[in-house]
Design a protein around this motif. Structure first.
Motif, PDB file in Angstrom:
ATOM      1  N   GLY A 289       1.041  -0.886   0.261  1.00 21.75           N
ATOM      2  CA  GLY A 289       0.399   0.046  -0.384  1.00 21.75           C
ATOM      3  C   GLY A 289       0.864   1.520   0.108  1.00 21.75           C
ATOM      4  N   ALA A 290       0.008   2.560  -0.438  1.00 18.89           N
ATOM      5  CA  ALA A 290       0.525   3.720  -0.470  1.00 18.89           C
ATOM      6  C   ALA A 290      -0.117   4.559  -0.043  1.00 18.89           C
ATOM      7  CB  ALA A 290       1.918   4.019  -1.551  1.00 18.89           C
ATOM      8  N   GLY A 291      -0.032   5.613   0.300  1.00 23.60           N
ATOM      9  CA  GLY A 291      -0.920   6.779  -0.064  1.00 23.60           C
ATOM     10  C   GLY A 291      -0.203   7.973   0.636  1.00 23.60           C
ATOM     11  N   HIS A 292      -1.293   9.280   0.911  1.00 24.38           N
ATOM     12  CA  HIS A 292      -0.802  10.637   1.032  1.00 24.38           C
ATOM     13  C   HIS A 292      -2.195  11.543   1.443  1.00 24.38           C
ATOM     14  CE1 HIS A 292       0.052  12.173  -3.183  1.00 24.38           C
ATOM     15  NE2 HIS A 292      -0.810  11.857  -2.262  1.00 24.38           N
ATOM     16  N   ALA A 293      -1.840  12.805   2.427  1.00 21.27           N
ATOM     17  CA  ALA A 293      -2.334  13.120   2.969  1.00 21.27           C
ATOM     18  C   ALA A 293      -2.065  14.556   3.397  1.00 21.27           C
ATOM     19  CB  ALA A 293      -3.470  12.147   3.325  1.00 21.27           C
ATOM     20  N   SER A 294      -2.750  16.035   2.951  1.00 23.47           N
ATOM     21  CA  SER A 294      -2.564  16.888   3.035  1.00 23.47           C
ATOM     22  C   SER A 294      -3.402  18.217   3.474  1.00 23.47           C
ATOM     23  CB  SER A 294      -1.780  17.594   2.587  1.00 23.47           C
ATOM     24  OG  SER A 294      -1.431  19.098   2.583  1.00 23.47           O
ATOM     25  N   SER A 295      -3.456  19.030   4.846  1.00 25.74           N
ATOM     26  CA  SER A 295      -4.862  19.718   5.603  1.00 25.74           C
ATOM     27  C   SER A 295      -4.171  20.934   6.010  1.00 25.74           C
ATOM     28  CB  SER A 295      -5.633  18.809   5.720  1.00 25.74           C
ATOM     29  OG  SER A 295      -4.927  18.659   7.586  1.00 25.74           O
ATOM     30  N   THR A 296      -5.128  22.024   5.509  1.00 28.34           N
ATOM     31  CA  THR A 296      -4.127  22.983   6.634  1.00 28.34           C
ATOM     32  C   THR A 296      -6.397  23.065   6.496  1.00 28.34           C
ATOM     33  OG1 THR A 296      -2.405  23.068   5.257  1.00 28.34           O
ATOM     34  CG2 THR A 296      -3.601  25.310   6.550  1.00 28.34           C
ATOM     35  N   GLY A 297      -6.183  24.151   7.668  1.00 25.48           N
ATOM     36  CA  GLY A 297      -7.001  24.073   8.151  1.00 25.48           C
ATOM     37  C   GLY A 297      -7.694  25.512   9.938  1.00 25.48           C
ATOM     38  N   ARG A 298      -8.428  25.545   9.764  1.00 22.86           N
ATOM     39  CA  ARG A 298      -9.231  26.168  11.136  1.00 22.86           C
ATOM     40  C   ARG A 298      -9.806  25.422  12.117  1.00 22.86           C
ATOM     41  NH1 ARG A 298      -8.319  31.778  10.797  1.00 22.86           N
ATOM     42  NH2 ARG A 298      -7.944  32.842   8.627  1.00 22.86           N
TER      43      ARG A 298
END
Length: 381
Positions: A289-298
């Motif tokens: 498996g391989a994956g990625h995630a990114s988030s920017t929030g208040r």
């Protein structure tokens, strides 16, 4: 250094960085003489200055950018740290005697086969420093390396980490950046041995005018390797800027790879900027498996409402949310004393953030009152 072209700022690896502050470390003459440090005595570890021609230098990696190459060529001595015991030992190395003159440094951390230990590098005070940190993890070894940046506000620190992980070995790599004007710590971890793995964590809190950058690169070279990358940051204050670029390469011989990377950013005020770019390249189809995630929030308004509905003030509710957000990284370090100290440091950052937010609120109220008074005066006339 001449193997790398001059830096213009248009290159992807430099496009976000404040080059006016880093330029002396990239192009200038660096003082590579040894600098005094303190360390805790620990059984199963050794710490000493060695010649730059020592065989282990260059095993984990070689410079990948011009700043790293400039530091590599300037150092006179290399600080060698060796972990030799199979018992889980902890070694703390504190470096706080750099000055504001451009300097170079080089550290090699070597974990012998089947050894186990934790090495903590703490940085404080003033600095204008470019350094290379090499990490060599022998077969079957279990090594944790933590680097903590709590520099003064004027400090500039550019650091390249190179790691190679042997067969059935694990590297737990943790970056904590809380202080400094410009801090750029970029790890490059190569899973070279079959069954090797890495757990890479990052924690950062950027205040007004502060620039913090991390570019973790995970290179899956061998079969049945595993990587987990998890970086979290908070930003507070005008022109607070963070950069995270996560690169994972799964090579053609890395069958059975299991990889995942993520970056989360929590914005606490207006006027901040968080750049987050995950990248994944796969050169074999036979992976777990391989994956990625990114988030920017208040802040999550529902979380704040829930806490306030139970009698918790807004200020305390905000602190609880941020502490919970960052605690996931702190608890991965594995050193109770350091975890406690970093929890207190994050609390201090949050208190300062509240002071800044309160001052901004007072200024906003005063401006609104002055505008209302002016409008009333105009209407009366």
């Amino acid at each position: 250094m001449t193997d790398f072209p001059a830096v213009t700022g248009r290159e992807f690896e430099w496009k976000f960085a404040p080059l006016d502050r880093i330029r002396p470390l990239i192009e200038g003459v660096l003082d590579g003489s040894p600098v005094a440090f303190q360390y805790s005595e620990s059984a199963g570890t050794t710490v000493e200055w060695v010649d730059r021609a020592t065989a282990v230098v260059g095993v984990a990696g070689t410079p990948e950018d011009r700043a790293s190459a400039n530091a590599w060529g300037a150092v006179e001595k290399v600080l060698q740290i060796r972990v030799t015991s199979e018992e889980a030992e902890e070694l703390l190395v504190r470096r706080e005697h750099f000055d504001q003159n451009p300097r170079a440094a080089h550290v090699v951390i070597e974990a012998l086969p089947n050894s186990s230990g934790t090495v903590i590098l703490e940085h404080r005070g003033d600095a204008d420093l470019s350094e290379n940190v090499e990490i060599v993890v022998g077969e079957g070894a279990q090594l944790t390396v933590v680097t903590v940046q709590e520099w003064n506000d004027s400090a500039v620190h550019v650091s390249s980490h190179f790691a190679t992980v042997g067969r059935d070995a694990n590297l737990r790599h943790v970056i904590v950046s809380l202080g400094g004007g410009v801090v750029r710590v970029n790890p490059s971890i190569h899973l070279a041995g079959q069954g090797s793995s890495t757990d890479a964590f990052g924690l950062y809190f950027a205040d007004a005018g502060q620039y913090l950058e991390q570019r973790p690169y995970i290179d899956h070279q061998a079969a049945n390797t595993r990587s987990r990358v998890n970086y979290k940051g908070a930003l507070q204050g005008a022109k607070a800027h963070t950069v995270w670029v996560g690169d994972v390469l799964i090579g053609p011989h890395a069958d059975g790879t299991d990889s995942y990377e993520q970056n989360r950013n929590l914005v606490l005020s207006d006027g901040t900027r968080a750049d987050s770019i995950p990248n994944l390249e796969i050169e074999t189809g036979n992976i777990v498996g391989a994956g990625h995630a990114s988030s920017t929030g208040r802040f999550d308004d529902e979380q704040l409402f829930y806490l306030q509905s139970r009698g918790i003030s807004e200020e305390e509710a905000r602190r609880l949310v941020v502490r919970g957000f960052l605690a996931e990284i702190i608890t991965q370090i594995g050193s109770p004393a350091l975890e406690e100290r970093l929890t207190a440091a994050v609390e201090a950052e949050l208190v300062e953030a509240e002071v800044v937010r309160a001052a901004a609120g007072v200024a906003s109220d005063a401006a609104a009152a002055a505008s209302a008074d002016a409008a009333a005066a105009g209407a009366a006339s």
